[in-house]
Motif scaffolding. Structure first.
Motif, mmCIF file in Angstrom:
data_model
loop_
_atom_site.group_PDB
_atom_site.id
_atom_site.type_symbol
_atom_site.label_atom_id
_atom_site.label_comp_id
_atom_site.label_asym_id
_atom_site.label_seq_id
_atom_site.Cartn_x
_atom_site.Cartn_y
_atom_site.Cartn_z
ATOM 1 N N GLY A 1 -7.653 2.006 -3.324
ATOM 2 C CA GLY A 1 -7.153 3.259 -2.749
ATOM 3 C C GLY A 1 -6.863 3.154 -1.268
ATOM 4 N N LYS A 2 -6.432 1.991 -0.819
ATOM 5 C CA LYS A 2 -6.202 1.765 0.617
ATOM 6 C C LYS A 2 -4.738 1.472 0.953
ATOM 7 C CE LYS A 2 -10.829 0.033 1.560
ATOM 8 N NZ LYS A 2 -11.613 -1.101 2.065
ATOM 9 N N LEU A 3 -3.810 1.974 0.159
ATOM 10 C CA LEU A 3 -2.396 1.722 0.435
ATOM 11 C C LEU A 3 -1.961 2.285 1.785
ATOM 12 C CD1 LEU A 3 -0.748 2.243 -3.055
ATOM 13 C CD2 LEU A 3 -0.970 0.112 -1.768
ATOM 14 N N ARG A 4 -2.710 3.245 2.325
ATOM 15 C CA ARG A 4 -2.377 3.823 3.641
ATOM 16 C C ARG A 4 -2.342 2.757 4.727
ATOM 17 N NH1 ARG A 4 -6.919 3.316 6.208
ATOM 18 N NH2 ARG A 4 -8.896 3.478 5.119
ATOM 19 N N LEU A 5 -3.064 1.658 4.529
ATOM 20 C CA LEU A 5 -3.084 0.586 5.531
ATOM 21 C C LEU A 5 -1.699 -0.032 5.737
ATOM 22 C CD1 LEU A 5 -6.428 -1.189 4.605
ATOM 23 C CD2 LEU A 5 -5.961 0.208 6.619
#
Length: 87
Positions: free
Chosen positions: A40-44
């Motif tokens: 759930g870290k695609l924001r990076l």
């Protein structure tokens, strides 16, 4: 490549690279994207500095044997080297 922001689309062009991509580069990128999705870290991917650090680490080294284990290790090392990104 098209990235979708919640309200608009962005077209990205990959024409400024100094060398062609190797097969291992594409496999490492796929493994990185899969890991970021799973965590759930695609924001990076919205942090250019973070992407630069992760990509630089993934591009280092050479793989004589491309295995799931070696890809997981390369991605884990790239995530550790890139850090947590912007707050």
């Amino acid at each position: 490549m098209t990235l979708r922001h919640p309200y608009e689309y962005h077209q990205l062009r990959f024409d400024q690279h100094t060398r062609p991509y190797r097969a291992v580069d594409a496999l490492r990128l796929e493994a990185l994207l899969r890991q970021l999705t799973d965590e759930g870290k695609l924001r990076l991917l919205g942090d250019p500095a973070w992407v630069g650090r992760a990509a630089a680490h993934l591009a280092e080294g050479e793989n004589r044997w491309i295995t799931s284990r070696s890809l997981r290790r390369a991605v884990a090392e790239a995530l550790a080297a890139a850090g947590s990104g912007s707050p």
